[in-house]
Motif scaffolding. Structure first.
Motif, PDB file in Angstrom:
ATOM      1  N   GLY A 295       0.811  -1.210   0.000  1.00 26.75           N
ATOM      2  CA  GLY A 295       0.000   0.000   0.000  1.00 26.75           C
ATOM      3  C   GLY A 295       0.843   1.257   0.000  1.00 26.75           C
ATOM      4  N   ILE A 296       0.333   2.285   0.675  1.00 23.09           N
ATOM      5  CA  ILE A 296       1.015   3.576   0.693  1.00 23.09           C
ATOM      6  C   ILE A 296       1.622   3.859   2.066  1.00 23.09           C
ATOM      7  CG2 ILE A 296      -0.442   4.512  -1.135  1.00 23.09           C
ATOM      8  CD1 ILE A 296      -2.018   6.017   1.014  1.00 23.09           C
ATOM      9  N   GLY A 297       1.892   2.806   2.828  1.00 17.52           N
ATOM     10  CA  GLY A 297       2.429   2.980   4.168  1.00 17.52           C
ATOM     11  C   GLY A 297       3.753   3.716   4.206  1.00 17.52           C
ATOM     12  N   GLY A 298       4.565   3.563   3.171  1.00 17.86           N
ATOM     13  CA  GLY A 298       5.861   4.220   3.146  1.00 17.86           C
ATOM     14  C   GLY A 298       5.876   5.543   2.395  1.00 17.86           C
ATOM     15  N   ASP A 303       5.387  12.354  -1.841  1.00 15.30           N
ATOM     16  CA  ASP A 303       5.074  11.246  -2.748  1.00 15.30           C
ATOM     17  C   ASP A 303       3.614  11.303  -3.191  1.00 15.30           C
ATOM     18  OD1 ASP A 303       7.656  10.216  -2.536  1.00 15.30           O
ATOM     19  OD2 ASP A 303       7.122   8.885  -0.866  1.00 15.30           O
ATOM     20  N   PHE A 304       2.727  11.513  -2.234  1.00  8.98           N
ATOM     21  CA  PHE A 304       1.295  11.531  -2.540  1.00  8.98           C
ATOM     22  C   PHE A 304       0.965  12.721  -3.440  1.00  8.98           C
ATOM     23  CE2 PHE A 304      -3.270  12.001  -1.389  1.00  8.98           C
ATOM     24  CZ  PHE A 304      -3.684  10.712  -1.685  1.00  8.98           C
ATOM     25  N   TRP A 305       1.539  13.857  -3.140  1.00  6.79           N
ATOM     26  CA  TRP A 305       1.331  15.049  -3.958  1.00  6.79           C
ATOM     27  C   TRP A 305       1.856  14.834  -5.376  1.00  6.79           C
ATOM     28  CZ3 TRP A 305      -0.975  19.398  -4.949  1.00  6.79           C
ATOM     29  CH2 TRP A 305      -0.370  20.384  -5.723  1.00  6.79           C
ATOM     30  N   SER A 306       2.980  14.174  -5.499  1.00  5.91           N
ATOM     31  CA  SER A 306       3.527  13.911  -6.827  1.00  5.91           C
ATOM     32  C   SER A 306       2.586  13.036  -7.641  1.00  5.91           C
ATOM     33  CB  SER A 306       4.904  13.246  -6.704  1.00  5.91           C
ATOM     34  OG  SER A 306       5.437  12.944  -7.979  1.00  5.91           O
ATOM     35  N   ALA A 307       1.962  12.051  -6.990  1.00  3.70           N
ATOM     36  CA  ALA A 307       1.019  11.181  -7.707  1.00  3.70           C
ATOM     37  C   ALA A 307      -0.214  11.961  -8.149  1.00  3.70           C
ATOM     38  CB  ALA A 307       0.619  10.011  -6.818  1.00  3.70           C
ATOM     39  N   VAL A 312       2.987  10.881 -11.119  1.00  2.00           N
ATOM     40  CA  VAL A 312       4.242  10.135 -11.035  1.00  2.00           C
ATOM     41  C   VAL A 312       4.291   9.413  -9.698  1.00  2.00           C
ATOM     42  CG1 VAL A 312       6.762  10.274 -11.055  1.00  2.00           C
ATOM     43  CG2 VAL A 312       5.413  11.823 -12.493  1.00  2.00           C
ATOM     44  N   SER A 313       4.637   8.117  -9.713  1.00  2.00           N
ATOM     45  CA  SER A 313       4.702   7.323  -8.492  1.00  2.00           C
ATOM     46  C   SER A 313       6.003   7.598  -7.747  1.00  2.00           C
ATOM     47  CB  SER A 313       4.596   5.834  -8.826  1.00  2.00           C
ATOM     48  OG  SER A 313       5.771   5.407  -9.498  1.00  2.00           O
ATOM     49  N   PRO A 314       6.103   7.188  -6.466  1.00  2.00           N
ATOM     50  CA  PRO A 314       7.336   7.447  -5.709  1.00  2.00           C
ATOM     51  C   PRO A 314       8.596   6.865  -6.343  1.00  2.00           C
ATOM     52  CG  PRO A 314       5.561   6.852  -4.220  1.00  2.00           C
ATOM     53  CD  PRO A 314       5.037   6.631  -5.609  1.00  2.00           C
ATOM     54  N   ASP A 315       8.459   5.774  -7.102  1.00  2.00           N
ATOM     55  CA  ASP A 315       9.644   5.185  -7.730  1.00  2.00           C
ATOM     56  C   ASP A 315       9.945   5.793  -9.107  1.00  2.00           C
ATOM     57  OD1 ASP A 315       7.642   4.139  -9.289  1.00  2.00           O
ATOM     58  OD2 ASP A 315       8.007   2.040  -8.764  1.00  2.00           O
ATOM     59  N   THR A 332      -5.377  21.209  -4.344  1.00  5.69           N
ATOM     60  CA  THR A 332      -4.379  22.010  -3.645  1.00  5.69           C
ATOM     61  C   THR A 332      -3.471  21.124  -2.805  1.00  5.69           C
ATOM     62  OG1 THR A 332      -5.760  22.355  -1.690  1.00  5.69           O
ATOM     63  CG2 THR A 332      -6.021  23.916  -3.513  1.00  5.69           C
ATOM     64  N   ARG A 333      -2.294  21.637  -2.495  1.00  2.00           N
ATOM     65  CA  ARG A 333      -1.352  20.871  -1.678  1.00  2.00           C
ATOM     66  C   ARG A 333      -1.939  20.611  -0.287  1.00  2.00           C
ATOM     67  NH1 ARG A 333       4.135  19.127  -1.396  1.00  2.00           N
ATOM     68  NH2 ARG A 333       4.124  17.831   0.468  1.00  2.00           N
ATOM     69  N   ALA A 334      -2.644  21.573   0.277  1.00  2.00           N
ATOM     70  CA  ALA A 334      -3.239  21.383   1.605  1.00  2.00           C
ATOM     71  C   ALA A 334      -4.257  20.250   1.589  1.00  2.00           C
ATOM     72  CB  ALA A 334      -3.886  22.678   2.083  1.00  2.00           C
ATOM     73  N   ASP A 335      -5.067  20.190   0.548  1.00  3.45           N
ATOM     74  CA  ASP A 335      -6.055  19.107   0.455  1.00  3.45           C
ATOM     75  C   ASP A 335      -5.375  17.764   0.215  1.00  3.45           C
ATOM     76  OD1 ASP A 335      -8.130  20.790   0.942  1.00  3.45           O
ATOM     77  OD2 ASP A 335      -8.925  20.812  -1.107  1.00  3.45           O
ATOM     78  N   SER A 336      -4.320  17.743  -0.584  1.00  2.00           N
ATOM     79  CA  SER A 336      -3.567  16.508  -0.804  1.00  2.00           C
ATOM     80  C   SER A 336      -3.004  15.978   0.510  1.00  2.00           C
ATOM     81  CB  SER A 336      -2.428  16.768  -1.800  1.00  2.00           C
ATOM     82  OG  SER A 336      -1.559  15.661  -1.891  1.00  2.00           O
ATOM     83  N   ASP A 337      -2.427  16.856   1.312  1.00  3.93           N
ATOM     84  CA  ASP A 337      -1.869  16.431   2.603  1.00  3.93           C
ATOM     85  C   ASP A 337      -2.955  15.918   3.530  1.00  3.93           C
ATOM     86  OD1 ASP A 337       0.562  17.224   1.604  1.00  3.93           O
ATOM     87  OD2 ASP A 337       0.736  19.031   2.842  1.00  3.93           O
TER      88      ASP A 337
END
Length: 618
Positions: A295-298, A303-307, A312-315, A332-337
Motif C-alpha cells: 500500500g502507501i504505508g511508506g 510522494d502523494f502530492w507527486s502522484a 508520477v509514483s514514488p519510484d 491544492t497541496r493542503a487538500d492533498s496532505d
C-alpha cells in the motif's frame, strides 16, 4: 487511483420515495419487486426450477447470500449489479421480509421406487461415510427446515433446482468464499446420488410450520462460509468539513469518490484491485491502505502530492491516466496532505497489486511519456476573481476533485479529453453506459431536481442508476448541500455544447410502425401499473416517462440495460430503502424490449429514435 464514474443521473425507470420519509418499510412487497421478478411473490418461486423459493429461509442466510452476491464473494454478475448500491441495512430488511413468508410446496415429481427412496433417505439422514459425505440433517436440521442463524432449509425446492445447484458445485461452476462447504460435499457425491437426493428432497411436504431450528452449541461436520451471519456494517454518517487534517481528508476522499475504484469487490475498503476498463485494456487500481509492502504505508506527503499533481509514483514511474491525475492536478497541496493524513489512519491491509492488462504499445512507459507530452500539463487551481466563492468551489469540485468530465467528456482516439467538449457526453468504455451531456439547467425547478438527484439519488422525476448510482452511494450523498449546490451552479454557468454523436442502429419505417402497436400492448401489460397509462408516473414514487429527458437520450443503451437487468436506486441517508426496477430479460424477448422502448420514447408527445432489436441484443 479513482475509478472513472459519471456525475449525472442515468436512465430512469426506478421508483422514487419522498425525501426524508420515515424509515418504516411500508409497501415492502413493491420495494422487493426486482427480487419477485424471478423468485415470485413473497419469494415462493413457481416459474422455473432455476429460481429457488426463498420464502421462509433464515434471514441470516438470505442476508449473507445477497451481501456476498453484491460484494463478489459469490460470483453472479446480474445479482451483483442488482445490489451494487444497496446498503447492508436494506439487505437485512429484505432478508427479514422473506424469512417471514410462508414456504411453498415443491412441484410434484415422479415418485422414487421403494428401493431408491430408501437409498436417498439414508444419504440425507445418515450420509455416506465411504465418500466422507455428512448427513444433510446434521447441518440443515432434523426436519430439513434449516438452522439458525444462517443455514437454509431444503424443503419447497424443486428437484431440477437442487440437482442443478449440486451439479454446478460439483463441476466447479458455482462457488462461494472459502470455506466452500457445499462444493466439498457436492464433489464427493456421485451423479446418481445428486439425482436421488434432489428427487427425494423435492417430495418433502412444506407448511407454515417449516421454521428453522436453533443450532445451540451443535458442532457442524464441516466449516462453512455462510455458517455465521455477517453483522451489518453501520451506515456511514455525514462527514462534516473540519479544520483537522485527517477529518477534512475523510471528506475530501469521499468527495473524490476514492471508494468507487479502490474498494475491492470482496468488501475490503480501499485495497484496490478493481479493473478500470479502457479502449486499450484494463488498468487495475492500487492499494490505498497504509500497508508498508503493498500500500502507501511508506509514502511521504511529497510522494502523494507527486502522484496527484504530476501523475508520477514514488519510484518515478509514470502513472496511467485511468487514475485521473489530469483532473487531480488541480487539487491544492493542503487538500492533498489532508487526504493522505486520513488514508494513513486507516487499517493496513495487505493486497498485492494486480498487473495491468494493456495492449502494446500502450503498456510501455515510452507510449505514456509521449501521451503526456501531447495531452497533459500539471496545473494549479486559480481562483477566478470575477466569480463568487460558490462558483469557484463548484469548479474546484467539478473540474478537479470530482473529475466529472472523466465520464461526461468527449475523447479523441488516444483517450484524451477534447478541451472544447469536456461535458458533451460519452459512451463509457467499461460498461457501455452512456454518460449524458452536462447541460445547464433550464429553470429553477430543473436545477433543484438535479441537486436532489446528486445529493439523495432520487428526485420527483429522476433517479440515479448504473455507474451514477455508485457515485451517489459512495461519494455525493456525503457532500454538504452547499458543495452540491456549488457544483450545479458551476455546471449551469457553462455554455451548452453539441452532444457527442452516438452510433445507433436504424429501424425501418415498417418495423417502427409494428413496434408502436406491439409496444403499446407490452406497456399496458408490464409498465402501466407503475408508470401510469400515459406515462405520468405516481408522484414521488414512480417517475414519469412522459417528457423524461433521460428516457429520450439519443443513445438508448441506458434504457435498454435498465429494462433488461433492473436494479435499485442507491441507498442514501435520506432514502435508505429505495424502490427498485424489476428485470425483464427473462420475461421479454429482445424484439419485445425494443418495441416497448420504442413506444415509450414516442408516445404521449415524446420524440426519440426507435430502438433496434439488434441493439438490445448487443
Amino acid at each position: 487511483m479513482l475509478r472513472i464514474v459519471a456525475l449525472s443521473a442515468f436512465c430512469l425507470f426506478l421508483p422514487v420515495v419522498s425525501m426524508g420519509s420515515a424509515l418504516a418499510l411500508e409497501r415492502m412487497d413493491e420495494r422487493v419487486a426486482p427480487c419477485a421478478a424471478c423468485h415470485g411473490d413473497q419469494g415462493r418461486s413457481a416459474q422455473e426450477g432455476y429460481y429457488p423459493s426463498i420464502a421462509g429461509k433464515p434471514a441470516g442466510y438470505l442476508y449473507n447470500q445477497m451481501r456476498h452476491f453484491r460484494d463478489g464473494q459469490r460470483p453472479h454478475q446480474v445479482m451483483a449489479d442488482m445490489f451494487r448500491v444497496v446498503s447492508d441495512a436494506y439487505l437485512l430488511e429484505m432478508a427479514q421480509y422473506y424469512a417471514a413468508q410462508t414456504p411453498r410446496q415443491a412441484q410434484s415429481t415422479t415418485p422414487l421406487s421403494e428401493h431408491l427412496s430408501a437409498q436417498a433417505q439414508s444419504l440425507i439422514e445418515q450420509g455416506d461415510m465411504s465418500r466422507d459425505i455428512p448427513a444433510c440433517t446434521s447441518c440443515h436440521g432434523e426436519n430439513l427446515h434449516g438452522a439458525l442463524p444462517a443455514i437454509p432449509g431444503l424443503t419447497g425446492l424443486d428437484a431440477e433446482y437442487i440437482a442443478a445447484q449440486l451439479g454446478a458445485w460439483r463441476a466447479g461452476v458455482r462457488s462461494a468464499g472459502a470455506v466452500d462447504c457445499m462444493r466439498e460435499v457436492a464433489q464427493r457425491m456421485s451423479t446418481q446420488q445428486i439425482s436421488l437426493a434432489a428427487q427425494w428432497l423435492s417430495a418433502l411436504p412444506s407448511s407454515t410450520q417449516d421454521q428453522p431450528m436453533p443450532t445451540g452449541n451443535q458442532e457442524l461436520p464441516l466449516r462453512c462460509f455462510t455458517q455465521q451471519p455477517v453483522k451489518p456494517v453501520p451506515a456511514a454518517q455525514q462527514v462534516e468539513q473540519s479544520s483537522e487534517p485527517a477529518k477534512r481528508g475523510e471528506y475530501l476522499v469521499r468527495a473524490g469518490n476514492c471508494a468507487g475504484c479502490h474498494a475491492s469487490r470482496d468488501g475490503q475498503p480501499l485495497t484496490g484491485g478493481v479493473a478500470v476498463r479502457t479502449p486499450f485494456g484494463d488498468v487495475y487500481s492500487s492499494n490505498l491502505t497504509p500497508d508498508e509492502q503493498t500500500g502507501i504505508g511508506g509514502w511521504t506527503a511529497d510522494d502523494f502530492w507527486s502522484a496527484l499533481h504530476h501523475g508520477v509514483s514514488p519510484d518515478g514511474r509514470l502513472l496511467y491516466p485511468a487514475f485521473p491525475y489530469t483532473h487531480y492536478s488541480l487539487i491544492t497541496r493542503a487538500d492533498s496532505d489532508a487526504m493522505l493524513a486520513y488514508l494513513q489512519q486507516q487499517p493496513a491491509i495487505r493486497r498485492p497489486a494486480t498487473p495491468h492488462r494493456l495492449s502494446f504499445p500502450f503498456n510501455t512507459q515510452l507510449a505514456l511519456w509521449v501521451w503526456r507530452k501531447l495531452f497533459f500539463t500539471p496545473q494549479n487551481f486559480q481562483v477566478d476573481a470575477d466569480q463568487n466563492h460558490s462558483w469557484n468551489r463548484g469548479r474546484y469540485l467539478v473540474e478537479g476533485l470530482g473529475h466529472c468530465s472523466a465520464c461526461h467528456g468527449d475523447r479523441n482516439a488516444l483517450g484524451a479529453l477534447r478541451p472544447s467538449r469536456t461535458f458533451a457526453g460519452s459512451l463509457l468504455p467499461d460498461q457501455a453506459w452512456y454518460a449524458p451531456p452536462l447541460w445547464p439547467s433550464q429553470n429553477a425547478a430543473d436545477r433543484a431536481d438535479l441537486i436532489n438527484v446528486l445529493k439523495h439519488g432520487v428526485s420527483p422525476s429522476r433517479v440515479a442508476s448504473g455507474p451514477m448510482a455508485e457515485v451517489v452511494a459512495s461519494s455525493l450523498q456525503y457532500l454538504s448541500e452547499t458543495d452540491i449546490a456549488a457544483m450545479v451552479e458551476y455546471i449551469d454557468s457553462r455554455s451548452p455544447t453539441r452532444s457527442t454523436p452516438v452510433d445507433t442502429l436504424a429501424v425501418t419505417p415498417q418495423l417502427r410502425k409494428q413496434q408502436m402497436l406491439s409496444g403499446q400492448t407490452l406497456y399496458e401489460d408490464h409498465c402501466a401499473s407503475c408508470h401510469g397509462d400515459h406515462g405520468e408516473g405516481e408522484a414521488r414514487v414512480f417517475p414519469p416517462l412522459k417528457g423524461n429527458a433521460l428516457v429520450l437520450t439519443a443513445a438508448p443503451g441506458n434504457a435498454i440495460r435498465t429494462l433488461k437487468f433492473g436494479g435499485y436506486a442507491p441507498s442514501t441517508q435520506t432514502n435508505p430503502y429505495p424502490f427498485g426496477m424489476p428485470p425483464y430479460a427473462h420475461q421479454l424477448r429482445d424484439d419485445e424490449i425494443a418495441a416497448v422502448l420504442t413506444y415509450i420514447r414516442n408516445a404521449w408527445g415524446n420524440q426519440a429514435s426507435a430502438v433496434s432489436p439488434v441493439e438490445v441484443a448487443r
